[in-house]
Design an enzyme around this catalytic site. Structure first.
Site, short mmCIF file in Angstrom:
data_model
loop_
_atom_site.label_atom_id
_atom_site.label_comp_id
_atom_site.label_asym_id
_atom_site.label_seq_id
_atom_site.Cartn_x
_atom_site.Cartn_y
_atom_site.Cartn_z
N CYS A 26 -69.59 -104.15 -61.43
CA CYS A 26 -69.92 -105.24 -60.51
C CYS A 26 -69.27 -104.99 -59.16
O CYS A 26 -68.37 -104.16 -59.02
CB CYS A 26 -69.48 -106.59 -61.07
SG CYS A 26 -67.67 -106.81 -61.10
N CYS A 27 -69.75 -105.72 -58.15
CA CYS A 27 -69.07 -105.79 -56.87
C CYS A 27 -68.74 -107.26 -56.63
O CYS A 27 -68.65 -108.02 -57.58
CB CYS A 27 -69.91 -105.19 -55.74
SG CYS A 27 -71.48 -106.02 -55.49
N MET A 28 -68.58 -107.67 -55.39
CA MET A 28 -68.17 -109.04 -55.11
C MET A 28 -69.21 -110.07 -55.56
O MET A 28 -68.87 -111.14 -56.07
CB MET A 28 -67.90 -109.22 -53.62
CG MET A 28 -66.70 -108.46 -53.12
SD MET A 28 -65.14 -109.07 -53.79
CE MET A 28 -65.01 -110.64 -52.93
N ARG A 30 -72.54 -109.00 -57.09
CA ARG A 30 -73.63 -108.43 -57.88
C ARG A 30 -73.15 -107.84 -59.20
O ARG A 30 -72.11 -107.19 -59.25
CB ARG A 30 -74.33 -107.31 -57.08
CG ARG A 30 -74.80 -107.72 -55.71
CD ARG A 30 -75.50 -106.59 -54.99
NE ARG A 30 -75.84 -106.97 -53.63
CZ ARG A 30 -76.82 -106.44 -52.91
NH1 ARG A 30 -77.57 -105.50 -53.45
NH2 ARG A 30 -77.07 -106.84 -51.69
#
Length: 469
Positions: A26-28, A30
Site C-alpha cells: 500500500c501507499c498513503m 491506495r
C-alpha cells in the site's frame, strides 16, 4: 462506512480470489497488488466495492483508492488473511498476464482501442521508471510529513512561545531534520531493494558518496566532494550496483559467492560511482535545479499555469511521487522549493470543483462522498476527490485542472517557496513555507485556485447521476 471484512471479501471476489494475488502492499491512500492471472480480474467491478473510491491498473499493478489510514489498515488485514509477498518481488513475466488483461491486445479495426494499446505499449518503460521511483520514496512519506510538521511548528514557536527557549527549539530542530540527516542511506536501501540488489549494499553505496572523508581524496587530479549529486547520484549508483551485483552473483558459483559478490561489487561500483556517476549526477542535479528555477522565475505566471494545471493527471496515474528527487534536489541546491507550492494548487482546484458539484448535484450519495472527502482534500490528500467525485464526472476534473492552473500562475508569479521538499500539502503547507511572504501569497494562490475551480466547474456543468447511482 464499510468494514475491513466487507472490503476484503469484495476485492478478493473481483480479483479471482485471494489465491490469485501475487504481491500486495500500500501507499498513503491506495491498496496496491499484482495478480497471477489478470484475466480473472474485473477492474470496473472494484469501483463498486464499498469503501473503494477508484481503481487504476498501471504497469500490471492494481491500485485501489481507499483513502488515508484505511490503505494501511486494509493492507494489514489482507496480510493477516493471506500473508502475501510484498510488492516488487514478482517478476515481469508473472505480471504480464495482468497487463494483457488490461487490454494489451485490441480488436482489429477498433481505432480507439488500438490507439490506447499503442500508448500502453510505448509508455510502459516510462511508467515502470516512475513506478520504481515512487516505490522508493512512498515509504518515506510518513517521515517527511512528521518531520515537516515539526519543522514548521518549531519555526512558529521559536518566534512566539519558545522565543527564549533556545535549548527546546534546538531539540525540536533535531527532531524535524532527522529524516534529512540519514535520507541518502534510507533512499539507498530502498533503491537497491527496488532494483533487485541487496538492500544493505545500497546503504554502502550511499555511504561512499556522502562520506566526509572524500573531502581529502583526489581522483584523476580532482578533489572529491562529499554528497555531490545528492539523491540523484544515489539512485543512479544503486541502479548500476544492483545490476552488477545480479550479474556477478550468476557468474560466481558455490560458497565463495557470499564473499566474492559483495566485496567485488563494493570495489567496482564504488570506484565507478566516484569516477563517473557522481560527476555526471552532480552536473545533472545542478542543471535540474537551475533550469527549474529559471523556468519559474522567467516564465512566471505562464510556467505556473502549465505546471499547476498539468499535475492532477500525474496524481491520477499515481506517478507524481517520481518527482520527489527533483523536489529534494531543489531544496539541496536552493535552500527552498519553488516548485512544490505550484503543484499543490492541484489540490485547491479539486476542492473548488468538488464544492461546485456539492452545491449543484441532487444525488445524496454523491453529496455524502464529497462531504467525507473534502476535509482530507483540504489537508492535501486529493485522491478521494479525484476518484470519488471529479474524474467520474469528467467535466469537474477539467475544471479542477484549470482551477489549479490559475492558482499555479498566482503562486509562480509571486515567487512562493516552501522550506521542505515535499510531504505535507494543502493548507497544512502554510506551516512550512520558507518565509512570511510565501505564507501570505500561498494562501492567496490557494484561494484563487479554489474560486477558479468552483466557477469553471459550475459553468461547465456535469451529467448529474440519478439518485440510485
Amino acid at each position: 462506512m464499510a468494514s475491513l471484512e466487507q472490503m476484503y471479501e469484495g476485492i478478493t471476489r473481483h480479483c479471482g480470489g485471494a489465491d490469485n494475488i501475487a504481491t500486495l502492499g500500500c501507499c498513503m491512500t491506495r491498496l496496491r497488488f499484482t495478480l497471477k492471472d489478470g484475466q480473472k480480474a474485473d477492474l470496473a467491478a472494484f469501483k463498486a466495492v464499498p469503501g473503494v473510491m477508484g481503481a487504476v491498473l498501471q504497469n500490471g499493478q492494481y491500485q485501489l483508492i481507499v483513502g488515508p489510514s484505511m490503505a494501511t489498515k486494509l493492507a494489514d488485514y489482507f496480510q493477516s488473511k493471506g500473508n502475501f509477498a510484498p510488492l516488487g518481488t514478482t517478476s515481469p513475466q508473472e505480471q504480464a498476464p495482468a497487463t494483457a488483461a488490461a487490454g494489451g491486445a485490441s480488436a482489429i479495426g477498433n481505432t480507439k482501442e488500438n490507439k490506447a494499446a499503442v500508448k500502453r505499449k510505448y509508455s510502459s518503460r516510462l511508467s515502470k521508471i516512475c513506478s520504481d521511483i515512487g516505490n522508493i520514496f512512498v515509504p518515506l512519506i510518513p517521515a517527511y510529513i512528521g518531520c515537516g510538521l515539526i519543522l514548521g511548528l518549531n519555526n512558529l514557536l521559536a518566534r512566539t512561545l519558545l522565543e527564549n527557549q533556545p535549548n527546546m527549539t534546538a531539540m525540536l530542530g533535531v527532531f524535524g531534520n532527522a529524516i534529512f540527516f540519514y535520507l541518502n542511506a534510507v533512499v539507498g536501501y530502498n533503491a537497491n531493494k527496488q532494483f533487485g540488489g541487496t538492500p544493505a549494499l545500497g546503504v554502502v553505496f550511499a555511504g561512499i558518496l556522502n562520506s566526509s572523508a572524500l573531502a581529502g581524496v583526489t581522483l584523476f587530479g580532482e578533489l572529491l566532494t562529499p554528497g555531490k549529486g545528492g539523491i540523484i547520484a544515489v539512485l543512479l549508483v544503486c541502479w548500476l550496483g544492483s545490476r552488477f551485483e545480479r550479474w556477478l552473483r550468476g557468474l560466481v558459483k558455490g560458497s565463495l559467492e557470499m564473499f566474492v559478490t559483495p566485496t567485488v561489487t563494493i570495489l567496482v561500483v564504488g570506484f565507478a560511482s566516484l569516477a563517473v556517476i557522481q560527476p555526471v549526477a552532480g552536473w545533472l542535479s545542478e542543471q535540474l535545479a537551475i533550469q527549474t528555477q529559471n523556468a519559474i522565475e522567467h516564465g512566471g505566471a505562464l510556467t505556473g499555469f502549465l505546471l499547476g494545471g498539468g499535475f492532477l493527471p500525474l496524481v491520477m496515474l499515481g506517478i507524481h511521487q517520481s518527482l520527489v528527487p527533483l523536489h529534494q534536489q531543489l531544496v539541496d541546491a536552493l535552500g527552498n522549493n519553488p516548485l512544490f507550492p505550484i503543484l499543490c494548487m492541484a489540490g485547491a482546484g479539486q476542492i473548488g470543483a468538488s464544492l461546485a458539484v456539492l452545491f449543484k448535484t441532487r444525488n445524496e450519495r454523491l453529496k455524502t462522498v464529497i462531504k467525507n472527502a473534502l476535509p482530507v482534500g483540504i489537508l492535501g490528500i486529493g485522491e478521494p476527490l479525484i476518484y470519488g467525485v471529479t474524474l467520474p464526472l469528467f467535466k469537474p476534473f477539467i475544471g479542477a485542472c484549470l482551477g489549479a492552473a490559475v492558482g499555479g500562475a498566482v503562486v509562480a508569479a509571486l515567487h512562493v517557496t516552501s522550506a521542505i521538499p515535499f510531504g505535507v500539502s494543502g493548507l497544512v503547507l502554510l506551516l512550512v513555507m520558507s518565509n512570511a511572504h510565501s505564507l501570505v501569497f500561498y494562501l492567496v494562490g490557494f484561494l484563487a485556485a479554489v474560486v477558479a475551480g468552483f466557477v469553471i466547474s459550475w459553468f461547465m456543468g456535469f451529467d448529474d447521476p440519478p439518485q440510485d447511482a
